[in-house]
Motif scaffolding. Structure first.
Motif, PDB file in Angstrom:
ATOM      1  N   ALA A 107      76.308  65.780   1.435  1.00  0.00           N
ATOM      2  CA  ALA A 107      74.873  65.954   1.697  1.00  0.00           C
ATOM      3  C   ALA A 107      74.523  67.427   1.869  1.00  0.00           C
ATOM      4  CB  ALA A 107      74.474  65.161   2.935  1.00  0.00           C
ATOM      5  N   ILE A 108      75.305  68.138   2.667  1.00  0.00           N
ATOM      6  CA  ILE A 108      74.997  69.536   2.950  1.00  0.00           C
ATOM      7  C   ILE A 108      75.306  70.436   1.741  1.00  0.00           C
ATOM      8  CG2 ILE A 108      75.603  71.496   4.459  1.00  0.00           C
ATOM      9  CD1 ILE A 108      75.866  69.630   6.736  1.00  0.00           C
ATOM     10  N   SER A 109      76.158  69.958   0.823  1.00  0.00           N
ATOM     11  CA  SER A 109      76.444  70.751  -0.379  1.00  0.00           C
ATOM     12  C   SER A 109      75.197  70.997  -1.214  1.00  0.00           C
ATOM     13  CB  SER A 109      77.507  70.054  -1.236  1.00  0.00           C
ATOM     14  OG  SER A 109      76.984  68.877  -1.830  1.00  0.00           O
ATOM     15  N   ASN A 110      74.159  70.178  -1.022  1.00  0.00           N
ATOM     16  CA  ASN A 110      72.909  70.379  -1.760  1.00  0.00           C
ATOM     17  C   ASN A 110      72.118  71.583  -1.275  1.00  0.00           C
ATOM     18  OD1 ASN A 110      72.664  67.956  -3.627  1.00  0.00           O
ATOM     19  ND2 ASN A 110      73.130  66.985  -1.684  1.00  0.00           N
ATOM     20  N   LEU A 111      72.602  72.231  -0.191  1.00  0.00           N
ATOM     21  CA  LEU A 111      71.968  73.466   0.259  1.00  0.00           C
ATOM     22  C   LEU A 111      72.333  74.657  -0.628  1.00  0.00           C
ATOM     23  CD1 LEU A 111      72.410  73.221   4.129  1.00  0.00           C
ATOM     24  CD2 LEU A 111      70.250  73.252   2.881  1.00  0.00           C
ATOM     25  N   VAL A 112      73.308  74.491  -1.501  1.00  0.00           N
ATOM     26  CA  VAL A 112      73.762  75.606  -2.339  1.00  0.00           C
ATOM     27  C   VAL A 112      72.615  76.238  -3.134  1.00  0.00           C
ATOM     28  CG1 VAL A 112      75.202  76.221  -4.322  1.00  0.00           C
ATOM     29  CG2 VAL A 112      76.164  74.874  -2.455  1.00  0.00           C
ATOM     30  N   PRO A 113      71.760  75.454  -3.839  1.00  0.00           N
ATOM     31  CA  PRO A 113      70.658  76.102  -4.573  1.00  0.00           C
ATOM     32  C   PRO A 113      69.708  76.873  -3.661  1.00  0.00           C
ATOM     33  CG  PRO A 113      70.936  73.842  -5.304  1.00  0.00           C
ATOM     34  CD  PRO A 113      71.774  74.006  -4.082  1.00  0.00           C
ATOM     35  N   ALA A 114      69.433  76.318  -2.463  1.00  0.00           N
ATOM     36  CA  ALA A 114      68.529  77.003  -1.530  1.00  0.00           C
ATOM     37  C   ALA A 114      69.132  78.327  -1.073  1.00  0.00           C
ATOM     38  CB  ALA A 114      68.234  76.106  -0.333  1.00  0.00           C
ATOM     39  N   PHE A 115      70.408  78.313  -0.681  1.00  0.00           N
ATOM     40  CA  PHE A 115      71.060  79.539  -0.248  1.00  0.00           C
ATOM     41  C   PHE A 115      71.220  80.524  -1.415  1.00  0.00           C
ATOM     42  CE2 PHE A 115      73.166  76.904   3.286  1.00  0.00           C
ATOM     43  CZ  PHE A 115      72.187  77.280   4.198  1.00  0.00           C
ATOM     44  N   THR A 116      71.457  79.991  -2.614  1.00  0.00           N
ATOM     45  CA  THR A 116      71.548  80.850  -3.795  1.00  0.00           C
ATOM     46  C   THR A 116      70.233  81.579  -4.019  1.00  0.00           C
ATOM     47  OG1 THR A 116      73.131  79.319  -4.813  1.00  0.00           O
ATOM     48  CG2 THR A 116      72.080  80.916  -6.259  1.00  0.00           C
ATOM     49  N   PHE A 117      69.129  80.854  -3.868  1.00  0.00           N
ATOM     50  CA  PHE A 117      67.797  81.437  -4.048  1.00  0.00           C
ATOM     51  C   PHE A 117      67.540  82.540  -3.015  1.00  0.00           C
ATOM     52  CE2 PHE A 117      63.131  81.061  -3.059  1.00  0.00           C
ATOM     53  CZ  PHE A 117      62.689  81.713  -4.203  1.00  0.00           C
ATOM     54  N   ILE A 118      67.902  82.271  -1.752  1.00  0.00           N
ATOM     55  CA  ILE A 118      67.690  83.262  -0.690  1.00  0.00           C
ATOM     56  C   ILE A 118      68.533  84.517  -0.935  1.00  0.00           C
ATOM     57  CG2 ILE A 118      68.018  83.724   1.775  1.00  0.00           C
ATOM     58  CD1 ILE A 118      67.401  80.734   2.260  1.00  0.00           C
ATOM     59  N   LEU A 119      69.810  84.321  -1.282  1.00  0.00           N
ATOM     60  CA  LEU A 119      70.688  85.464  -1.533  1.00  0.00           C
ATOM     61  C   LEU A 119      70.264  86.221  -2.786  1.00  0.00           C
ATOM     62  CD1 LEU A 119      74.162  83.914  -0.658  1.00  0.00           C
ATOM     63  CD2 LEU A 119      72.964  85.690   0.593  1.00  0.00           C
ATOM     64  N   GLY A 316      64.359  68.514  -1.958  1.00  0.00           N
ATOM     65  CA  GLY A 316      64.287  69.975  -1.969  1.00  0.00           C
ATOM     66  C   GLY A 316      65.081  70.579  -3.104  1.00  0.00           C
ATOM     67  N   PHE A 317      66.258  70.002  -3.369  1.00  0.00           N
ATOM     68  CA  PHE A 317      67.105  70.485  -4.460  1.00  0.00           C
ATOM     69  C   PHE A 317      66.383  70.403  -5.798  1.00  0.00           C
ATOM     70  CE2 PHE A 317      69.889  69.248  -7.946  1.00  0.00           C
ATOM     71  CZ  PHE A 317      70.799  70.289  -7.979  1.00  0.00           C
ATOM     72  N   TYR A 318      65.841  69.231  -6.097  1.00  0.00           N
ATOM     73  CA  TYR A 318      65.183  69.054  -7.389  1.00  0.00           C
ATOM     74  C   TYR A 318      63.868  69.821  -7.472  1.00  0.00           C
ATOM     75  CZ  TYR A 318      68.631  65.658  -8.875  1.00  0.00           C
ATOM     76  OH  TYR A 318      69.803  65.068  -9.258  1.00  0.00           O
ATOM     77  N   THR A 319      63.249  70.122  -6.322  1.00  0.00           N
ATOM     78  CA  THR A 319      62.064  70.975  -6.328  1.00  0.00           C
ATOM     79  C   THR A 319      62.440  72.396  -6.742  1.00  0.00           C
ATOM     80  OG1 THR A 319      61.085  69.658  -4.544  1.00  0.00           O
ATOM     81  CG2 THR A 319      60.114  71.812  -4.958  1.00  0.00           C
ATOM     82  N   VAL A 320      63.566  72.900  -6.207  1.00  0.00           N
ATOM     83  CA  VAL A 320      64.054  74.218  -6.608  1.00  0.00           C
ATOM     84  C   VAL A 320      64.392  74.223  -8.098  1.00  0.00           C
ATOM     85  CG1 VAL A 320      65.899  75.926  -6.312  1.00  0.00           C
ATOM     86  CG2 VAL A 320      64.915  74.814  -4.318  1.00  0.00           C
TER      87      VAL A 320
END
Length: 361
Positions: A107-119, A316-320
């Motif tokens: 579940a938390i692995s889906n944060l990767v795109p969000a963190f990628t975007f921030i970085l 959130g993932f698919y929105t990104v």
């Protein structure tokens, strides 16, 4: 054309789906091994050392079969940095799974795109266009993903499904379980903050030294050395380093061959071919697989918080992803307009040259 289409589209898609299924299976197997008493520090050392041994011929074969730049100090230092990031990520991840479950990890692995975007914003690899639909979608998706991570980490909620009802009374007290779940969630979040950094450094290395197997060999070697140093400090019991013919040995062999070796190689190849956004697209697939395997093989209890949080993260993932696709469409339209405006000035010159060529003929 058909062969190129298969290589560029069909093969990466099939490989990434296969790797997501494999990763969930390996996480489930690792959880079973730690439940039997195996140390996760020892696990990381053996798994990556096995992958390094399998890849040992890669540097010699690649230098003979391909014309590659020399492995200078700059490239090797970046691989060492990649190993530091990777070993820290793996130790945090496996510790987090040990405190929680493979389902929470997926579940938390889906944060990767969000963190990628921030970085990407921090490193100026991502452009922010005010009042742009794509930018708004990426920001909204990032906020949703982070909110979902808080839900799945801090709120377990009522039980939806109990695999083994008779074992509930034997479990730890509720407060103890909740504290372990939160610690596990925070460690897994830390892991998936480091993953985008791994992508960024790896992409830079592949530009300078485009050979996946050689890079992954040195990466696995670096991770196994770093993990061995950490393991020798943290594991005082010599018996923790012994492997017998049990689930721990099976987990190490499978993770070494299909995780540290195959998974890292496939991800590096896909990253080089399609980019980090494409690689991240397949993360939500792991949630359903992890839930099913956790319930079937580990006797995990399914909670409402996990289901709600994973759903929010996926949205959130698919929105990104939608924002990234929208941005690509906007860029393509700009390039098309520029190409059209250029071509409108060309026909007179082309017709002049064509007419002159005909006269010469």
């Amino acid at each position: 054309m058909a062969g190129w289409y298969c290589y560029r589209d069909v093969l990466p898609f099939t490989a990434m789906v296969t790797m997501e299924c494999t990763n969930v299976g390996l996480n489930t197997l690792f959880k079973a091994a730690t439940l039997s008493g195996m140390s996760y520090h020892v696990f990381v050392v053996y798994a990556y050392a096995l992958a390094a041994i399998v890849l040992l011929p890669a540097p010699f074969i690649s230098q003979r079969s391909r014309v590659l730049p020399p492995l200078n100090f700059s490239i090797l230092s970046k691989i060492v940095l990649l190993g530091v990031i990777g070993s820290s990520s793996q130790i945090m991840g496996y510790t987090g799974i040990n405190f929680s479950s493979p389902t929470l990890a997926s579940a938390i692995s889906n944060l990767v795109p969000a963190f990628t975007f921030i970085l990407a914003i921090i490193f100026r690899m991502e452009k922010i266009v005010l009042r742009s639909t794509s930018t708004s979608a990426k920001i909204l998706g990032t906020l949703l993903s982070i909110s979902g991570a808080f839900v799945v980490t801090l709120y377990k909620g009522p039980v939806i499904y109990i695999a083994h009802p008779s074992s509930v009374s034997l479990q730890q007290p509720l407060n103890s379980l909740n504290s372990r779940w939160v610690i596990g969630g925070l460690l897994l979040t830390g892991e998936y903050i480091l993953v985008p950094l791994w992508y960024i450094v790896q992409a830079q290395i592949m530009k300078e030294y485009p050979n996946e197997l050689t890079v992954i060999f040195f990466y696995n070697l670096t991770v196994s050395i770093i993990a061995a140093v950490v393991g020798l400090i943290t594991e005082k019991d010599p018996n923790a380093w012994r492997l017998g013919p049990n689930i721990a040995l099976v987990s190490v062999v499978c993770s070494g061959l299909f995780g540290s070796f195959m998974n890292n190689t496939v991800h590096t190849w896909a990253l080089h071919l399609k980019g980090p956004v494409y690689v991240a697209m397949f993360k939500p697939l792991s949630i359903a697989i992890a839930v099913a395997m956790g319930v079937m093989f580990l006797g995990d209890t399914l909670h409402l918080g996990s289901l709600v949080g994973a759903t929010i993260i996926s949205i959130g993932f698919y929105t990104v992803m939608w924002g990234k696709r929208k941005e690509k469409g906007e860029d393509d339209r700009v390039e098309s307009r520029e190409s059209t405006s250029t071509n409108q000035k060309v026909p007179l010159l082309q017709s002049y040259k064509t007419g002159k060529d005909i006269e010469q003929m």
